[in-house]
Enzyme design. Structure first.
Site, PDB file in Angstrom:
ATOM      1  N   CYS A 108       0.827  -0.795   0.455  1.00 57.10           N
ATOM      2  CA  CYS A 108       0.159  -0.074  -0.056  1.00 57.10           C
ATOM      3  C   CYS A 108       1.121   1.155  -0.030  1.00 57.10           C
ATOM      4  CB  CYS A 108      -0.815  -0.138   0.904  1.00 57.10           C
ATOM      5  SG  CYS A 108      -2.095  -1.655   1.050  1.00 57.10           S
ATOM      6  N   HIS A 233      -2.862   7.770   1.945  1.00 54.90           N
ATOM      7  CA  HIS A 233      -2.962   6.648   1.011  1.00 54.90           C
ATOM      8  C   HIS A 233      -4.185   5.948   1.948  1.00 54.90           C
ATOM      9  CE1 HIS A 233      -3.608   2.173   1.209  1.00 54.90           C
ATOM     10  NE2 HIS A 233      -3.225   1.611   2.226  1.00 54.90           N
ATOM     11  N   ASN A 263      -9.853   0.610   0.252  1.00 56.72           N
ATOM     12  CA  ASN A 263      -8.528   0.599  -0.024  1.00 56.72           C
ATOM     13  C   ASN A 263      -8.115  -0.191  -0.972  1.00 56.72           C
ATOM     14  OD1 ASN A 263      -5.783   0.055   0.941  1.00 56.72           O
ATOM     15  ND2 ASN A 263      -5.876  -0.433   2.392  1.00 56.72           N
TER      16      ASN A 263
HETATM   17  N1  COA Z   1     -17.965  -5.720  11.412  1.00 57.98           N
HETATM   18  C1  COA Z   1     -18.771  -5.564  12.982  1.00 57.98           C
HETATM   19  N2  COA Z   1     -18.159  -5.380  13.876  1.00 57.98           N
HETATM   20  C2  COA Z   1     -16.742  -5.655  13.965  1.00 57.98           C
HETATM   21  C3  COA Z   1     -16.071  -5.821  12.696  1.00 57.98           C
HETATM   22  C4  COA Z   1     -16.430  -5.753  11.692  1.00 57.98           C
HETATM   23  N3  COA Z   1     -16.350  -6.049  10.382  1.00 57.98           N
HETATM   24  N4  COA Z   1     -14.346  -6.034  12.908  1.00 57.98           N
HETATM   25  C5  COA Z   1     -14.437  -5.931  14.491  1.00 57.98           C
HETATM   26  N5  COA Z   1     -15.717  -6.447  14.837  1.00 57.98           N
HETATM   27  C6  COA Z   1     -15.495  -5.942  16.482  1.00 57.98           C
HETATM   28  C7  COA Z   1     -14.859  -6.891  16.939  1.00 57.98           C
HETATM   29  O1  COA Z   1     -14.320  -7.998  17.031  1.00 57.98           O
HETATM   30  C8  COA Z   1     -14.526  -6.334  18.386  1.00 57.98           C
HETATM   31  O2  COA Z   1     -15.406  -6.234  19.052  1.00 57.98           O
HETATM   32  P1  COA Z   1     -15.372  -6.636  20.385  1.00 57.98           P
HETATM   33  O3  COA Z   1     -15.324  -5.199  21.159  1.00 57.98           O
HETATM   34  O4  COA Z   1     -16.045  -7.251  21.052  1.00 57.98           O
HETATM   35  O5  COA Z   1     -13.982  -7.365  21.100  1.00 57.98           O
HETATM   36  C9  COA Z   1     -15.322  -4.882  18.098  1.00 57.98           C
HETATM   37  O6  COA Z   1     -15.980  -4.559  16.565  1.00 57.98           O
HETATM   38  C10 COA Z   1     -13.651  -4.200  18.313  1.00 57.98           C
HETATM   39  O7  COA Z   1     -13.000  -4.408  17.292  1.00 57.98           O
HETATM   40  P2  COA Z   1     -11.365  -3.490  16.791  1.00 57.98           P
HETATM   41  O8  COA Z   1     -10.692  -4.454  15.817  1.00 57.98           O
HETATM   42  O9  COA Z   1     -11.006  -2.365  18.022  1.00 57.98           O
HETATM   43  O10 COA Z   1     -12.050  -2.260  16.089  1.00 57.98           O
HETATM   44  P3  COA Z   1     -11.320  -1.173  15.726  1.00 57.98           P
HETATM   45  O11 COA Z   1     -11.935   0.172  15.813  1.00 57.98           O
HETATM   46  O12 COA Z   1      -9.654  -1.309  15.684  1.00 57.98           O
HETATM   47  O13 COA Z   1     -11.924  -1.330  13.546  1.00 57.98           O
HETATM   48  C11 COA Z   1     -10.118  -1.485  11.223  1.00 57.98           C
HETATM   49  C12 COA Z   1     -10.426  -2.229  13.011  1.00 57.98           C
HETATM   50  C13 COA Z   1      -9.847  -3.428  10.932  1.00 57.98           C
HETATM   51  C14 COA Z   1     -11.322  -0.989  11.052  1.00 57.98           C
HETATM   52  C15 COA Z   1      -9.248  -1.006  12.014  1.00 57.98           C
HETATM   53  O14 COA Z   1      -8.450  -1.519  12.665  1.00 57.98           O
HETATM   54  C16 COA Z   1      -7.668  -0.623  10.500  1.00 57.98           C
HETATM   55  O15 COA Z   1      -8.641   0.317   9.871  1.00 57.98           O
HETATM   56  N6  COA Z   1      -6.715  -0.832  10.995  1.00 57.98           N
HETATM   57  C17 COA Z   1      -6.326  -0.175   9.684  1.00 57.98           C
HETATM   58  C18 COA Z   1      -6.527  -1.780   9.254  1.00 57.98           C
HETATM   59  C19 COA Z   1      -5.492  -1.140   7.671  1.00 57.98           C
HETATM   60  O16 COA Z   1      -5.378  -0.035   7.513  1.00 57.98           O
HETATM   61  N7  COA Z   1      -5.007  -2.337   7.333  1.00 57.98           N
HETATM   62  C20 COA Z   1      -4.088  -1.850   5.806  1.00 57.98           C
HETATM   63  C21 COA Z   1      -2.855  -1.339   6.119  1.00 57.98           C
HETATM   64  S1  COA Z   1      -2.255  -0.822   4.431  1.00 57.98           S
END
Ligand code: COA
Length: 306
Positions: A108, A233, A263
């Site tokens: 990315c 990005h 993304n």
């Molecule tokens: N829908 C609903 N609930 C979801 C979910 C989804 N798609 N994915 C995770 N959850 C739940 C989790 O199980 C967790 O539940 P819990 O509190 O009961 O354990 C809760 O939502 C929070 O999860 P968390 O992983 O802490 O959420 P977050 O705020 O970190 O958001 C992402 C998750 C993936 C959106 C975020 O972490 C992210 O964007 N990270 C960067 C990823 C990225 O940019 N990757 C590419 C790099 S180039």
């Protein structure tokens, strides 16, 4: 000698997958995805080479050129179509040209790497007058569509720019790096699908991009308030908000497409550039920041004057 962007083009496959579509077969919701990422829909079904050719053709036309005017081609991609030949050679064939061409994989973060590699090549003795830098990724081909942690984030797309030697368009600063020890938080084995620890990637991305932009600005001898346009990005709107807040850059200076694309990896920065161009903010002399991050964990920032 300097280098300017002479033309920008983008391509997206036709098939739209909305958050509601995803919620039909996994435990998620439109509201959750929008709130946590800013993404509303993504496109799928694209091929890396076809999208790259379409975006490149549009960029060449926007520059009022023909493919024969291109002296070198850089394809930033994470999803090459074969082990070999390089997909860039197939893109060149699609454009009907035989200039040098290479693939560049920094996932990315690829586009700033491609931009500076092209810039460097053009400013060496005998270097090409015009380089096509393309980001094209068919992320849908490496997503596990049953994993709600990753499937909600990614989409397919391509963005391309024609860089051309010019009296305007100075490269003011750059910063690149990787932290290969962090492989386990974001990787994709050959022939397999993306594995990610989202929360870890989020934290590391905010830290890496903030530091990288600070380094590039220090090298340029300018401060955050001198930046007119930010092309980040497009991974997650909350990452963009967190980084700009730390740097003291107003969100209004950022250009974002992720609500409709998700993304798209290497394609996301040139697609943000196309949005900025459409908004009319890419005036000659504008200070433009491009910054990306991705698996590696890799980061790359470049500051240019338009
Ligand atoms: N829908 C609903 N609930 C979801 C979910 C989804 N798609 N994915 C995770 N959850 C739940 C989790 O199980 C967790 O539940 P819990 O509190 O009961 O354990 C809760 O939502 C929070 O999860 P968390 O992983 O802490 O959420 P977050 O705020 O970190 O958001 C992402 C998750 C993936 C959106 C975020 O972490 C992210 O964007 N990270 C960067 C990823 C990225 O940019 N990757 C590419 C790099 S180039």
């Amino acid at each position: 000698m300097s280098v300017r962007v002479a033309g920008i083009g983008t391509a997206l496959p036709e098939k739209v997958v909305t958050n509601d579509d995803l919620a039909q077969h996994m435990d998620t919701s439109d509201a959750w995805i929008r709130e946590r990422s800013g993404i509303g829909e993504r496109r799928v079904g694209g091929s890396t080479v076809d999208m790259a050719v379409e975006a490149a053709t549009a960029a060449i036309a926007a520059a009022d050129l023909t493919p024969d005017d291109i002296g070198f081609l850089v394809l930033c991609t994470t999803t090459p179509e074969k082990t070999f030949p390089a997909s860039s050679a197939m893109v060149a064939a699609g454009l009907g040209i035989t200039c040098g061409a290479m693939d560049l994989n920094v996932v990315c973060a690829g586009f700033p790497y491609g931009y500076v590699a092209a810039y460097g090549m053009m400013t060496t003795p005998g270097g090409p007058d015009r380089v096509l830098v393309i980001g094209s990724d068919a992320m849908s081909t490496i997503v596990d569509w049953t994993d709600r942690g990753t499937a909600i984030l990614f989409g397919d797309g391509a963005g391309a720019v024609v860089l051309e030697k010019s009296p305007q368009g100075e490269l003011l600063g750059q910063d690149f790096g990787v932290n290969g020890d962090l492989e386990s938080i974001l990787y994709c084995d050959l022939g397999d699908t993306i594995v990610m620890e989202g929360r870890q990637v989020f934290k590391r991305a905010v830290r890496a991009v903030t530091g990288s932009v600070e380094n590039a600005l220090a090298q340029a001898g300018i401060s955050a308030e001198d930046i007119d346009v930010v092309l980040p990005h497009q991974a997650n709107i909350r990452i963009i908000e967190a980084v700009t807040q730390r740097l003291g850059i107003p969100m209004e200076k950022t250009f974002n497409v992720l609500e409709h694309t998700g993304n798209t990896s290497g394609a996301s920065i040139p697609m943000a550039m196309a949005a900025a161009d459409e908004a009319g903010v890419l005036e000659p002399g504008a200070v433009v920041l491009m910054s990306g991050f991705g698996a590696g964990m890799a980061w790359g920032s470049v500051v240019v004057t338009w």
